[in-house]
Design a protein around this motif. Structure first.
Motif, PDB file in Angstrom:
ATOM      1  N   ALA A   1       0.831  -1.202   0.000  1.00 18.81           N
ATOM      2  CA  ALA A   1       0.000   0.000   0.000  1.00 18.81           C
ATOM      3  C   ALA A   1       0.866   1.253   0.000  1.00 18.81           C
ATOM      4  O   ALA A   1       0.564   2.242  -0.683  1.00 18.81           O
ATOM      5  N   LEU A   2       1.966   1.227   0.764  1.00 21.03           N
ATOM      6  CA  LEU A   2       2.886   2.369   0.794  1.00 21.03           C
ATOM      7  C   LEU A   2       3.531   2.586  -0.572  1.00 21.03           C
ATOM      8  O   LEU A   2       3.574   3.716  -1.072  1.00 21.03           O
ATOM      9  N   GLY A   3       4.023   1.507  -1.194  1.00 21.04           N
ATOM     10  CA  GLY A   3       4.680   1.632  -2.495  1.00 21.04           C
ATOM     11  C   GLY A   3       3.745   2.161  -3.576  1.00 21.04           C
ATOM     12  O   GLY A   3       4.107   3.055  -4.344  1.00 21.04           O
ATOM     13  N   VAL A   4       2.528   1.601  -3.626  1.00 20.25           N
ATOM     14  CA  VAL A   4       1.562   2.031  -4.645  1.00 20.25           C
ATOM     15  C   VAL A   4       1.161   3.487  -4.414  1.00 20.25           C
ATOM     16  O   VAL A   4       1.102   4.292  -5.356  1.00 20.25           O
ATOM     17  N   THR A   5       0.892   3.845  -3.160  1.00 24.37           N
ATOM     18  CA  THR A   5       0.462   5.213  -2.850  1.00 24.37           C
ATOM     19  C   THR A   5       1.539   6.219  -3.212  1.00 24.37           C
ATOM     20  O   THR A   5       1.250   7.275  -3.797  1.00 24.37           O
ATOM     21  N   ARG A   6       2.790   5.923  -2.877  1.00 28.25           N
ATOM     22  CA  ARG A   6       3.877   6.841  -3.234  1.00 28.25           C
ATOM     23  C   ARG A   6       3.965   7.022  -4.748  1.00 28.25           C
ATOM     24  O   ARG A   6       4.118   8.139  -5.247  1.00 28.25           O
ATOM     25  N   CYS A   7       3.866   5.928  -5.488  1.00 27.67           N
ATOM     26  CA  CYS A   7       3.945   5.991  -6.952  1.00 27.67           C
ATOM     27  C   CYS A   7       2.829   6.855  -7.525  1.00 27.67           C
ATOM     28  O   CYS A   7       3.076   7.754  -8.344  1.00 27.67           O
ATOM     29  N   LEU A   8       1.583   6.605  -7.098  1.00 30.67           N
ATOM     30  CA  LEU A   8       0.441   7.343  -7.634  1.00 30.67           C
ATOM     31  C   LEU A   8       0.468   8.809  -7.211  1.00 30.67           C
ATOM     32  O   LEU A   8       0.142   9.698  -8.002  1.00 30.67           O
ATOM     33  N   ALA A   9       0.873   9.075  -5.967  1.00 26.52           N
ATOM     34  CA  ALA A   9       0.948  10.453  -5.491  1.00 26.52           C
ATOM     35  C   ALA A   9       2.016  11.235  -6.257  1.00 26.52           C
ATOM     36  O   ALA A   9       1.817  12.411  -6.605  1.00 26.52           O
ATOM     37  N   THR A  10       3.149  10.587  -6.538  1.00 27.53           N
ATOM     38  CA  THR A  10       4.222  11.239  -7.298  1.00 27.53           C
ATOM     39  C   THR A  10       3.756  11.570  -8.704  1.00 27.53           C
ATOM     40  O   THR A  10       3.996  12.673  -9.218  1.00 27.53           O
ATOM     41  N   ARG A  11       3.070  10.642  -9.354  1.00 25.06           N
ATOM     42  CA  ARG A  11       2.574  10.882 -10.713  1.00 25.06           C
ATOM     43  C   ARG A  11       1.505  11.971 -10.723  1.00 25.06           C
ATOM     44  O   ARG A  11       1.446  12.777 -11.652  1.00 25.06           O
ATOM     45  N   GLN A  12       0.675  11.994  -9.691  1.00 21.71           N
ATOM     46  CA  GLN A  12      -0.358  13.024  -9.616  1.00 21.71           C
ATOM     47  C   GLN A  12       0.269  14.413  -9.496  1.00 21.71           C
ATOM     48  O   GLN A  12      -0.173  15.371 -10.131  1.00 21.71           O
ATOM     49  N   LYS A  13       1.325  14.520  -8.693  1.00 19.99           N
ATOM     50  CA  LYS A  13       2.025  15.805  -8.546  1.00 19.99           C
ATOM     51  C   LYS A  13       2.594  16.263  -9.878  1.00 19.99           C
ATOM     52  O   LYS A  13       2.502  17.445 -10.242  1.00 19.99           O
ATOM     53  N   LYS A  14       3.197  15.340 -10.620  1.00 16.50           N
ATOM     54  CA  LYS A  14       3.776  15.690 -11.918  1.00 16.50           C
ATOM     55  C   LYS A  14       2.713  16.177 -12.880  1.00 16.50           C
ATOM     56  O   LYS A  14       2.923  17.128 -13.635  1.00 16.50           O
ATOM     57  N   LYS A  15       1.549  15.547 -12.848  1.00 17.19           N
ATOM     58  CA  LYS A  15       0.452  15.972 -13.728  1.00 17.19           C
ATOM     59  C   LYS A  15       0.004  17.381 -13.377  1.00 17.19           C
ATOM     60  O   LYS A  15      -0.199  18.221 -14.258  1.00 17.19           O
ATOM     61  N   HIS A  16      -0.167  17.649 -12.097  1.00 19.50           N
ATOM     62  CA  HIS A  16      -0.635  18.968 -11.668  1.00 19.50           C
ATOM     63  C   HIS A  16       0.365  20.047 -12.040  1.00 19.50           C
ATOM     64  O   HIS A  16      -0.001  21.132 -12.486  1.00 19.50           O
ATOM     65  N   LEU A  17       1.659  19.753 -11.883  1.00 21.12           N
ATOM     66  CA  LEU A  17       2.686  20.716 -12.286  1.00 21.12           C
ATOM     67  C   LEU A  17       2.630  20.973 -13.775  1.00 21.12           C
ATOM     68  O   LEU A  17       2.754  22.107 -14.244  1.00 21.12           O
ATOM     69  N   PHE A  18       2.418  19.911 -14.545  1.00 17.06           N
ATOM     70  CA  PHE A  18       2.366  20.029 -15.998  1.00 17.06           C
ATOM     71  C   PHE A  18       1.205  20.914 -16.428  1.00 17.06           C
ATOM     72  O   PHE A  18       1.332  21.766 -17.296  1.00 17.06           O
ATOM     73  N   VAL A  19       0.043  20.698 -15.780  1.00 19.92           N
ATOM     74  CA  VAL A  19      -1.146  21.484 -16.110  1.00 19.92           C
ATOM     75  C   VAL A  19      -0.956  22.946 -15.706  1.00 19.92           C
ATOM     76  O   VAL A  19      -1.274  23.867 -16.444  1.00 19.92           O
ATOM     77  N   GLU A  20      -0.398  23.158 -14.497  1.00 17.55           N
ATOM     78  CA  GLU A  20      -0.210  24.528 -14.001  1.00 17.55           C
ATOM     79  C   GLU A  20       0.727  25.333 -14.897  1.00 17.55           C
ATOM     80  O   GLU A  20       0.610  26.548 -15.016  1.00 17.55           O
ATOM     81  N   ARG A  21       1.660  24.651 -15.529  1.00 18.01           N
ATOM     82  CA  ARG A  21       2.615  25.354 -16.406  1.00 18.01           C
ATOM     83  C   ARG A  21       2.104  25.503 -17.830  1.00 18.01           C
ATOM     84  O   ARG A  21       2.847  25.874 -18.732  1.00 18.01           O
ATOM     85  N   GLY A  22       0.819  25.131 -18.007  1.00 20.14           N
ATOM     86  CA  GLY A  22       0.230  25.293 -19.333  1.00 20.14           C
ATOM     87  C   GLY A  22       0.666  24.244 -20.313  1.00 20.14           C
ATOM     88  O   GLY A  22       0.808  24.528 -21.507  1.00 20.14           O
ATOM     89  N   GLY A  23       0.880  23.055 -19.816  1.00 18.03           N
ATOM     90  CA  GLY A  23       1.433  21.979 -20.636  1.00 18.03           C
ATOM     91  C   GLY A  23       0.438  21.322 -21.561  1.00 18.03           C
ATOM     92  O   GLY A  23       0.086  20.156 -21.396  1.00 18.03           O
TER      93      GLY A  23
END
Length: 506
Positions: A479-501
């Motif tokens: 559960a820890l491994g999966v959550t870290r992976c998904l949370a990291t990917r979610q952060k990258k997506k949000h950064l991408f969107v915020e920068r107008g990607g």
């Protein structure tokens, strides 16, 4: 915040979820807990007995464990799991447990709702999974506190339910009730769907590098472009049905960006695949055998019960028969000195009943020039050739010597396979050996050691017994491994969107 209203979630085929979890046992429950925004931090007063690990934890005390480098934290740790994150999380929750210590967890948990990732957990029965179906007369192999999930101490819960705590080992039905209560008290019910059966999980489309045959999967190019313009990719289509009160089936279809497999491996008992194995006197599970005993079907029988297998479930069956004064013939392929026997991993003081069985396996073995012992006889390095309609069995030794015995019943307990019929190739392609069925011990799902993502299939995760973690202590690391992976990917997506990607797809 549920993605859509609960009443319509299985009826609206347009729903696309970030995560769907298949299986509502402890693996699925723990993953739901962490996806719901619960985060583990190092407690302010905590000192981990492993000084090297503690110094690493101190370096980023302000960060939750989910936001730290799991590979760095796991480095150098050893434990009874082959998955490093499982060993890491276990030593944080139960420091030095394998040395007999009962140190408190060094973690405390915070609910951070902004980390919530919408998800659904599907299960055939109530939360707790296979624990609701286990034989009620047996103590669990683990101590109660090893069965607990984060944020709710098992001892606190069980002390409110019964007055006498006669030791730390507990009954499976208590564990099942604890898991069901856990989902309620942690506010996870909105994510759980009971009485649901998954019939297929299929890819909708693949990335270009995965698409060797040039086919786009199940949807048109135009549809693909529409989906790519959305924030969530429809990577997976999940079909199934929900069984309602009147027994009828209500079909549903959902889409998900990620799927986590947390089914466990107890669905299909393994068979010997020999002649006569389908006779009614041959059982393949402890519940079947326990029911036969409780109904008095074996009472007063002079012929022995044959028990096949050298694991803990087989040992449970030996104890069950022994305690009911039923003579036992115990057959297993290994030699009694085999270092791979599970009994070698269990401290004698903590598990006296299993060491009693192991002692009998070693000291009460069959001798050619002697008859069966009155209560128990072991047959190391033997296998069953066949069962006969007159309730006889033929055993064969390594040297080829055959023996025939009359039985009152037979119990074959040699492991089990998960039911992954909803995946292509029954999920075999996900294993280390793609030509064999998935099993906990010999052919687990091949995963990335730190994210639990399947090596052979992106956006598909596996945890718990499917990846070799049969003990509740260790499946929490998944559960820890999966959550870290998904949370990291979610952060990258949000950064991408915020920068107008562009279209918002990372």
């Amino acid at each position: 915040m549920p993605l859509v209203e609960e009443t319509s979630l299985l009826e609206d085929s347009s729903v696309t979820l970030p995560v769907v979890i298949i299986g509502n046992g402890p693996s699925g429950i723990c993953l739901s807990y962490m996806l719901s925004g619960y985060r583990p931090y190092l407690s302010s007063e905590a000192i981990h007995p492993n000084t090297i690990l503690h110094s690493k934890l101190e370096e980023a005390r302000h960060l939750s464990i989910v936001d730290q480098d799991l590979e760095y934290l796991s480095e150098g740790l050893e434990g009874r799991s082959s998955n490093p994150v499982a060993v890491l999380f276990d030593t944080l929750l139960h420091p030095d447990a394998d040395f007999g210590y009962d140190y408190p967890s060094v973690l405390h948990w915070k609910l951070e709702q902004h980390h919530y990732i919408p998800h659904l957990v599907f299960g055939k029965g109530p939360p707790g999974g296979a624990w609701h179906n286990m034989e009620g007369s047996m103590l669990t192999i683990s101590f109660g506190n090893w069965m607990e999930l984060p944020g709710l101490k098992f001892k606190d819960w069980v002390s409110s339910k019964r007055r006498n705590l006669k030791g730390d080992r507990v009954m499976p039905e208590e564990i099942a009730r604890y898991y069901k209560h856990y989902v309620k008290v942690m506010g996870l019910q909105k994510n759980f769907r009971e009485n649901t059966y998954i019939t297929s999980i299929s890819r909708l489309y693949r990335d270009h590098q995965d698409d060797d045959d040039g086919q786009d999967g199940n949807i048109s190019t135009q549809h693909l472009q529409i989906e790519k313009s959305k924030f969530i990719k429809r990577n997976w289509e999940i079909r199934g049905y929900q069984r309602i009160a009147d027994g009828s089936h209500v079909p549903f279809c959902l889409f998900a960006e990620n799927v986590a497999l947390a089914t466990g491996t107890l669905d299909s008992p393994a068979h010997l695949e020999i002649e006569g194995e389908d006779f009614p006197f041959v059982f393949h599970s402890m519940p079947e055998f326990g029911a036969a005993i409780s109904k008095g079907k074996l009472r007063g029988k002079v012929d022995p019960v044959l028990i096949v297998g050298s694991g803990l479930t087989a040992a449970d069956a030996v104890l069950c028969a022994y305690n009911n004064n039923i003579p036992v013939i115990h057959v297993f392929r290994r030699r009694v000195t085999d270092p791979g026997l599970i009994f070698k991993q269990l401290p004698k003081k903590l598990y006296p009943e299993y060491h009693k069985v192991y002692h009998m396996m070693c000291t009460q073995s069959y001798s050619v020039d002697a008859s069966l012992l009155s209560d128990y006889t072991s047959f190391p390095e033997h296998h069953v050739l066949s069962f006969k309609s007159d309730m006889k069995c033929i055993l064969q030794s390594l040297s080829g010597l055959k023996k025939i015995f009359k039985l009152s019943a037979a119990v074959v307990l040699i492991g089990s396979h998960p039911n992954l019929s909803f995946l292509k190739e029954q999920g075999c392609y996900l294993g280390h050996n793609s030509s064999q069925p998935i099993t906990c011990k010999n052919n687990p799902v091949e995963i990335d050691a730190y994210t639990y993502e399947c090596v052979k299939e992106a956006n598909l995760f596996a945890l718990g017994p499917l990846v070799g973690d049969n003990f509740v202590r260790f499946l929490k690391g998944g559960a820890l491994g999966v959550t870290r992976c998904l949370a990291t990917r979610q952060k990258k997506k949000h950064l991408f969107v915020e920068r107008g990607g562009g279209d918002g797809i990372a």
